[in-house]
Scaffold this motif. Structure first.
Motif, PDB file in Angstrom:
ATOM      1  N   PHE A   1     -13.412   4.836  -2.630  1.00  0.00           N
ATOM      2  CA  PHE A   1     -12.315   5.672  -2.153  1.00  0.00           C
ATOM      3  C   PHE A   1     -12.771   7.118  -2.102  1.00  0.00           C
ATOM      4  O   PHE A   1     -13.540   7.573  -2.936  1.00  0.00           O
ATOM      5  CB  PHE A   1     -11.096   5.524  -3.062  1.00  0.00           C
ATOM      6  N   ASN A   2     -12.261   7.842  -1.122  1.00  0.00           N
ATOM      7  CA  ASN A   2     -12.677   9.212  -0.887  1.00  0.00           C
ATOM      8  C   ASN A   2     -11.441  10.101  -0.800  1.00  0.00           C
ATOM      9  O   ASN A   2     -10.581   9.884   0.053  1.00  0.00           O
ATOM     10  CB  ASN A   2     -13.483   9.271   0.416  1.00  0.00           C
ATOM     11  N   GLU A   3     -11.374  11.092  -1.662  1.00  0.00           N
ATOM     12  CA  GLU A   3     -10.196  11.968  -1.667  1.00  0.00           C
ATOM     13  C   GLU A   3     -10.061  12.778  -0.370  1.00  0.00           C
ATOM     14  O   GLU A   3      -8.973  13.204  -0.011  1.00  0.00           O
ATOM     15  CB  GLU A   3     -10.190  12.900  -2.885  1.00  0.00           C
TER      16      GLU A   3
ATOM     17  N   LEU B   1      -9.033  17.501  -9.268  1.00  0.00           N
ATOM     18  CA  LEU B   1      -9.743  16.816 -10.350  1.00  0.00           C
ATOM     19  C   LEU B   1     -11.124  16.329  -9.944  1.00  0.00           C
ATOM     20  O   LEU B   1     -11.954  16.039 -10.793  1.00  0.00           O
ATOM     21  CB  LEU B   1      -8.918  15.634 -10.862  1.00  0.00           C
ATOM     22  N   GLY B   2     -11.372  16.208  -8.658  1.00  0.00           N
ATOM     23  CA  GLY B   2     -12.669  15.723  -8.213  1.00  0.00           C
ATOM     24  C   GLY B   2     -12.626  14.262  -7.828  1.00  0.00           C
ATOM     25  O   GLY B   2     -11.835  13.863  -7.004  1.00  0.00           O
ATOM     26  N   SER B   3     -13.445  13.445  -8.442  1.00  0.00           N
ATOM     27  CA  SER B   3     -13.592  12.038  -8.076  1.00  0.00           C
ATOM     28  C   SER B   3     -12.326  11.227  -8.315  1.00  0.00           C
ATOM     29  O   SER B   3     -11.602  11.473  -9.270  1.00  0.00           O
ATOM     30  CB  SER B   3     -14.726  11.417  -8.887  1.00  0.00           C
ATOM     31  N   PRO B   4     -12.086  10.215  -7.469  1.00  0.00           N
ATOM     32  CA  PRO B   4     -10.961   9.313  -7.705  1.00  0.00           C
ATOM     33  C   PRO B   4     -11.161   8.534  -8.997  1.00  0.00           C
ATOM     34  O   PRO B   4     -12.284   8.172  -9.345  1.00  0.00           O
ATOM     35  CB  PRO B   4     -11.013   8.364  -6.503  1.00  0.00           C
TER      36      PRO B   4
ATOM     37  N   ILE C   1       0.863  -1.183   0.000  1.00  0.00           N
ATOM     38  CA  ILE C   1       0.000   0.000   0.000  1.00  0.00           C
ATOM     39  C   ILE C   1       0.896   1.228   0.000  1.00  0.00           C
ATOM     40  O   ILE C   1       1.825   1.332   0.805  1.00  0.00           O
ATOM     41  CB  ILE C   1      -0.896   0.024   1.262  1.00  0.00           C
ATOM     42  N   HIS C   2       0.605   2.172  -0.892  1.00  0.00           N
ATOM     43  CA  HIS C   2       1.388   3.404  -0.949  1.00  0.00           C
ATOM     44  C   HIS C   2       0.448   4.607  -1.057  1.00  0.00           C
ATOM     45  O   HIS C   2      -0.426   4.654  -1.921  1.00  0.00           O
ATOM     46  CB  HIS C   2       2.336   3.381  -2.152  1.00  0.00           C
ATOM     47  N   ASN C   3       0.622   5.565  -0.152  1.00  0.00           N
ATOM     48  CA  ASN C   3      -0.163   6.807  -0.108  1.00  0.00           C
ATOM     49  C   ASN C   3      -1.646   6.566   0.164  1.00  0.00           C
ATOM     50  O   ASN C   3      -2.516   7.114  -0.505  1.00  0.00           O
ATOM     51  CB  ASN C   3      -0.004   7.626  -1.395  1.00  0.00           C
ATOM     52  N   TYR C   4      -1.921   5.773   1.176  1.00  0.00           N
ATOM     53  CA  TYR C   4      -3.297   5.564   1.597  1.00  0.00           C
ATOM     54  C   TYR C   4      -3.353   5.738   3.111  1.00  0.00           C
ATOM     55  O   TYR C   4      -2.716   4.988   3.855  1.00  0.00           O
ATOM     56  CB  TYR C   4      -3.807   4.174   1.206  1.00  0.00           C
TER      57      TYR C   4
ATOM     58  N   LEU D   1      -0.167  14.965   2.308  1.00  0.00           N
ATOM     59  CA  LEU D   1      -0.271  15.101   0.850  1.00  0.00           C
ATOM     60  C   LEU D   1      -1.611  15.695   0.441  1.00  0.00           C
ATOM     61  O   LEU D   1      -1.971  15.676  -0.727  1.00  0.00           O
ATOM     62  CB  LEU D   1      -0.111  13.717   0.187  1.00  0.00           C
ATOM     63  N   LYS D   2      -2.352  16.204   1.389  1.00  0.00           N
ATOM     64  CA  LYS D   2      -3.738  16.615   1.196  1.00  0.00           C
ATOM     65  C   LYS D   2      -3.947  17.569   0.017  1.00  0.00           C
ATOM     66  O   LYS D   2      -4.907  17.430  -0.713  1.00  0.00           O
ATOM     67  CB  LYS D   2      -4.253  17.261   2.482  1.00  0.00           C
ATOM     68  N   TYR D   3      -3.067  18.503  -0.173  1.00  0.00           N
ATOM     69  CA  TYR D   3      -3.301  19.509  -1.209  1.00  0.00           C
ATOM     70  C   TYR D   3      -2.376  19.319  -2.408  1.00  0.00           C
ATOM     71  O   TYR D   3      -2.075  20.255  -3.130  1.00  0.00           O
ATOM     72  CB  TYR D   3      -3.182  20.909  -0.610  1.00  0.00           C
ATOM     73  N   GLN D   4      -1.950  18.087  -2.612  1.00  0.00           N
ATOM     74  CA  GLN D   4      -1.132  17.748  -3.770  1.00  0.00           C
ATOM     75  C   GLN D   4      -1.840  16.651  -4.557  1.00  0.00           C
ATOM     76  O   GLN D   4      -2.561  15.846  -4.005  1.00  0.00           O
ATOM     77  CB  GLN D   4       0.233  17.210  -3.331  1.00  0.00           C
ATOM     78  N   SER D   5      -1.611  16.629  -5.849  1.00  0.00           N
ATOM     79  CA  SER D   5      -2.099  15.528  -6.651  1.00  0.00           C
ATOM     80  C   SER D   5      -1.294  14.298  -6.260  1.00  0.00           C
ATOM     81  O   SER D   5      -0.076  14.336  -6.201  1.00  0.00           O
ATOM     82  CB  SER D   5      -1.907  15.847  -8.133  1.00  0.00           C
TER      83      SER D   5
END
Length: 172
Positions: free
Chosen positions: A59-61, A101-104, A7-10, A69-73
């Motif tokens: 999944f929820n952004e 971008l909105g939705s995952p 798992i990476h970045n979750y 990482l909240k405000y980064q793509s």
């Protein structure tokens, strides 16, 4: 048998890998270390692959991106390895969780059987490797159970029957 999960970045898990073997009997860790998150990821991956649910329903952004990482793509990556009758299935899913971008959306999805690529979804197309068939790629849903059922029957059946149980000590 479940062999490996990456798992990476979750949530709290970045570059996290756990290898399972048949002798594992206990999963311990400090509060906030990600134990429940591992079970949550397994449940969500099953919903994506077997349930064919839309990725934005799972999944929820707002809650799934690590706070730093909240405000980064950001790209979130999951890898799952399952061994069934001496066949090793490797599944890889990359999703984009982006506030801007909105939705995952699913960026890439792959399924391997004994290191042989069975299905590949990326760049707006899904390719069934053995058939050399190219199909349109709906980046809001998994392509595995829609396009590769006969190639990945054992993999899908294992995920359907996988029991994920989280004990709540406060209710015992």
């Amino acid at each position: 048998m479940l062999k490996r999960l990456y798992i990476h970045n979750y949530k709290c898990l970045v570059n996290f890998e756990i290898n399972f073997d048949k002798n594992i009997s206990l999963f311990l860790g400090a509060n906030g270390s990600g134990k429940s998150t591992v079970f949550e990821v397994l449940t969500k991956l099953r919903r994506v692959i077997v349930g064919e649910e839309r990725i934005d329903n799972i999944f929820n952004e707002d809650t799934d991106i690590p706070r730093w990482l909240k405000y980064q793509s950001t790209e979130t990556r999951f890898e799952l390895e399952i061994e069934i009758d001496n066949i090793l299935y490797k599944y890889l899913l990359k999703i984009e969780l982006d506030d801007i971008l909105g939705s995952p959306l699913i960026k890439e999805e792959y399924l391997y059987s004994n290191n042989e690529l069975l299905i590949e979804s990326k760049d707006e197309k899904t390719i069934l490797i053995r058939d050399n068939t190219s199909l349109s790629f709906d980046n809001s849903r998994s392509s595995i159970s829609r396009y590769a059922v006969y190639k990945s029957f054992d993999f899908l059946n294992y995920l359907r029957t996988l029991l994920i149980i989280r004990i709540n000590p406060y209710e015992m």
